[in-house]
Design a protein around this motif. Structure first.
Motif, PDB file in Angstrom:
ATOM      1  N   ASP A 116       8.166   7.048  10.745  1.00  0.00           N
ATOM      2  CA  ASP A 116       7.977   5.330  10.034  1.00  0.00           C
ATOM      3  C   ASP A 116       8.462   4.615  11.436  1.00  0.00           C
ATOM      4  O   ASP A 116       7.299   4.203  11.610  1.00  0.00           O
ATOM      5  N   LYS A 117       8.913   5.077  11.845  1.00  0.00           N
ATOM      6  CA  LYS A 117      10.029   4.289  12.918  1.00  0.00           C
ATOM      7  C   LYS A 117       8.301   4.781  14.072  1.00  0.00           C
ATOM      8  O   LYS A 117       7.804   4.235  14.948  1.00  0.00           O
ATOM      9  N   VAL A 118       7.938   6.279  14.100  1.00  0.00           N
ATOM     10  CA  VAL A 118       6.666   6.586  14.700  1.00  0.00           C
ATOM     11  C   VAL A 118       5.348   5.684  14.975  1.00  0.00           C
ATOM     12  O   VAL A 118       4.630   5.324  15.414  1.00  0.00           O
ATOM     13  N   LEU A 119       4.640   5.459  13.761  1.00  0.00           N
ATOM     14  CA  LEU A 119       3.685   4.939  13.276  1.00  0.00           C
ATOM     15  C   LEU A 119       3.909   3.225  13.199  1.00  0.00           C
ATOM     16  O   LEU A 119       3.321   2.850  14.212  1.00  0.00           O
ATOM     17  N   HIS A 120       5.157   2.779  13.065  1.00  0.00           N
ATOM     18  CA  HIS A 120       5.890   0.990  13.197  1.00  0.00           C
ATOM     19  C   HIS A 120       5.283   1.330  15.542  1.00  0.00           C
ATOM     20  O   HIS A 120       4.875   0.158  15.883  1.00  0.00           O
ATOM     21  N   HIS A 132       0.546  -1.077   0.045  1.00  0.00           N
ATOM     22  CA  HIS A 132       0.102   0.109  -0.094  1.00  0.00           C
ATOM     23  C   HIS A 132       0.677   0.766  -0.038  1.00  0.00           C
ATOM     24  O   HIS A 132       0.626   2.719   0.030  1.00  0.00           O
ATOM     25  N   LEU A 133       2.284   1.084   0.055  1.00  0.00           N
ATOM     26  CA  LEU A 133       2.904   1.912   0.978  1.00  0.00           C
ATOM     27  C   LEU A 133       2.687   2.966   1.266  1.00  0.00           C
ATOM     28  O   LEU A 133       1.009   2.917   1.812  1.00  0.00           O
ATOM     29  N   HIS A 134       2.975   3.846   3.030  1.00  0.00           N
ATOM     30  CA  HIS A 134       2.672   4.212   3.851  1.00  0.00           C
ATOM     31  C   HIS A 134       3.784   5.821   3.608  1.00  0.00           C
ATOM     32  O   HIS A 134       2.972   6.963   4.673  1.00  0.00           O
ATOM     33  N   TYR A 135       4.884   6.102   3.150  1.00  0.00           N
ATOM     34  CA  TYR A 135       5.694   6.896   3.548  1.00  0.00           C
ATOM     35  C   TYR A 135       6.056   8.046   2.217  1.00  0.00           C
ATOM     36  O   TYR A 135       6.275   7.613   1.488  1.00  0.00           O
ATOM     37  N   ASN A 136       6.468   8.860   2.838  1.00  0.00           N
ATOM     38  CA  ASN A 136       6.768   9.635   1.236  1.00  0.00           C
ATOM     39  C   ASN A 136       8.199   9.775   2.236  1.00  0.00           C
ATOM     40  O   ASN A 136       8.687  11.012   3.420  1.00  0.00           O
ATOM     41  N   TYR A 137       9.380   9.423   2.253  1.00  0.00           N
ATOM     42  CA  TYR A 137      10.505   8.614   2.821  1.00  0.00           C
ATOM     43  C   TYR A 137      11.034  10.042   2.719  1.00  0.00           C
ATOM     44  O   TYR A 137      12.258  11.154   3.832  1.00  0.00           O
ATOM     45  N   ASN A 197      -0.103  19.913   3.223  1.00  0.00           N
ATOM     46  CA  ASN A 197      -0.803  18.368   2.999  1.00  0.00           C
ATOM     47  C   ASN A 197       0.059  16.974   3.340  1.00  0.00           C
ATOM     48  O   ASN A 197       0.844  17.562   3.330  1.00  0.00           O
ATOM     49  N   ILE A 198      -1.072  16.890   4.047  1.00  0.00           N
ATOM     50  CA  ILE A 198      -0.621  15.864   5.044  1.00  0.00           C
ATOM     51  C   ILE A 198      -0.407  14.325   3.595  1.00  0.00           C
ATOM     52  O   ILE A 198       0.801  13.404   3.892  1.00  0.00           O
ATOM     53  N   ASN A 199      -0.300  14.661   2.753  1.00  0.00           N
ATOM     54  CA  ASN A 199       0.380  13.270   2.207  1.00  0.00           C
ATOM     55  C   ASN A 199       1.387  13.673   0.690  1.00  0.00           C
ATOM     56  O   ASN A 199       1.824  13.038   0.426  1.00  0.00           O
ATOM     57  N   ASN A 200       2.123  14.673   1.574  1.00  0.00           N
ATOM     58  CA  ASN A 200       3.291  15.081   1.788  1.00  0.00           C
ATOM     59  C   ASN A 200       3.998  14.115   2.244  1.00  0.00           C
ATOM     60  O   ASN A 200       5.035  13.987   1.849  1.00  0.00           O
ATOM     61  N   LEU A 201       3.156  13.851   3.479  1.00  0.00           N
ATOM     62  CA  LEU A 201       4.560  13.047   4.499  1.00  0.00           C
ATOM     63  C   LEU A 201       3.471  11.175   4.829  1.00  0.00           C
ATOM     64  O   LEU A 201       4.954  10.165   4.391  1.00  0.00           O
ATOM     65  N   ILE A 202       2.408  11.428   4.437  1.00  0.00           N
ATOM     66  CA  ILE A 202       1.680  10.095   4.791  1.00  0.00           C
ATOM     67  C   ILE A 202       1.006   9.428   3.401  1.00  0.00           C
ATOM     68  O   ILE A 202       0.474  10.757   3.054  1.00  0.00           O
ATOM     69  N   THR A 203       0.433   8.540   3.480  1.00  0.00           N
ATOM     70  CA  THR A 203      -0.709   8.129   2.506  1.00  0.00           C
ATOM     71  C   THR A 203      -1.364   7.820   3.576  1.00  0.00           C
ATOM     72  O   THR A 203      -1.458   7.571   4.072  1.00  0.00           O
ATOM     73  N   SER A 204      -2.420   7.327   1.999  1.00  0.00           N
ATOM     74  CA  SER A 204      -3.807   7.128   3.533  1.00  0.00           C
ATOM     75  C   SER A 204      -4.396   5.839   4.136  1.00  0.00           C
ATOM     76  O   SER A 204      -4.826   6.054   4.988  1.00  0.00           O
ATOM     77  N   ARG A 205      -3.004   5.109   3.196  1.00  0.00           N
ATOM     78  CA  ARG A 205      -3.263   3.722   4.015  1.00  0.00           C
ATOM     79  C   ARG A 205      -2.925   4.204   5.500  1.00  0.00           C
ATOM     80  O   ARG A 205      -3.401   2.872   6.829  1.00  0.00           O
TER      81      ARG A 205
END
Length: 288
Positions: A210-214, A183-188, A265-273
């Motif tokens: 990415d570490k925080v969401l994990h 699904h992809l999660h992030y804009n690294y 824009n939150i989508n610049n950081l993470i995806t909707s998934r």
């Protein structure tokens, strides 16, 4: 992530990963044994890692093998994603307690089989090997560089149920790796910027998104495991007590959401998934 979704969803995630990233034939998958064989073949082809297809999880202490697994676990070269310098956490020195540690891990796997058939089934598909090596800092970990491989350094004094929590912790990380493949999660490029770091739920320090969401998803799974299966321990060893762990997870969610508010824009950081996973965790924590 079974308790945040379902066993079927996690199995389907594995199937989709094999479909998207390989040419392996999945038409004959009609049971978990077939899924396990095909998924393990996928890991072998992608990682060039020796896998014993005839067995369940191997707990490995032999020095020659563990050294090779450590190299694969660490991946190639330096990575901006390795904010804690994890490559230097594992210490390749002699450990006189290896046999005892192996028994601790094997007992915990057996305990998991007794208390949750679903978690045990997913663990035996998702994780192929657990290698034991010492560290002065950590009790183990997982790596996106080598999905299906777990490093462990359990304390002999820890009760079996705490080692079970460790297994669920690492299995959840691997579920997240698989989920991101699909699904992809992030804009690294964006999440590596320090102004976009947030508070980790477990380590309680600023880390990349990415570490925080994990950490949030892992903490939520541990809290659900306690709430629905093993009970809430008085003096847990691997994770904080339930009340504190829940508080830290909520703080981490709030910290992450504050970062989102600072971005146009939150989508610049993470995806909707990734947002869906976060919101699901929030809704779960209300009822624990």
């Amino acid at each position: 992530m079974i308790l945040q979704s379902s066993l079927n969803e996690q199995l389907n995630n594995i199937i989709y990963t094999v479909i998207k990233r390989s040419d392996l034939n999945i038409e004959n998958i009609n049971n978990t044994d077939m899924l396990k064989k095909i998924y393990h073949k996928y890991l072998y082809l992608k990682q060039n890692r020796s896998i014993d297809f005839s067995k369940n999880i191997r707990v490995i202490i032999e020095n020659e093998i563990t050294m090779k697994l450590k190299e694969q676990f660490d991946g190639l070269g330096e990575s901006d994603l390795d904010d804690l310098n994890q490559k230097n956490v594992i210490i390749p020195i002699e450990d006189h307690l290896l046999k005892e540690k192996k028994i601790k891990i094997e007992n915990a796997i057996e305990k998991l089989r007794e208390i949750s058939e679903d978690h045990y089934a997913l663990l035996n598909i998702l994780i192929t090997d657990i290698f034991i090596m010492p560290s002065n800092i950590a009790s183990g970990g997982s790596s996106s560089e080598c999905i299906g491989l777990v490093w462990a350094n359990p304390k002999i004094s820890h009760p079996t149920i705490d080692i079970v929590e460790f297994l669920i912790h690492e299995m959840t990380h691997n579920c997240m790796f698989i989920d991101e493949h699909n699904h992809l999660h992030y804009n690294y490029e964006k999440i590596l910027l320090k102004e976009n770091w947030a508070m980790s739920a477990i380590l309680k320090k600023p880390r990349p998104i990415d570490k925080v969401l994990h950490s949030i998803i892992v903490s939520t799974e541990i809290l659900l495991l306690r709430d629905k299966i093993i009970g809430h321990p008085n003096k847990p060893k691997v994770h904080p007590p339930t009340k504190l762990l829940k508080e830290q997870t909520i703080i981490s969610i709030n910290s992450l959401e504050n970062i989102f508010l600072k971005n146009e824009n939150i989508n610049n950081l993470i995806t909707s998934r990734a947002i869906d996973l976060l919101n699901n965790s929030k809704s779960i924590l209300i009822n624990i």
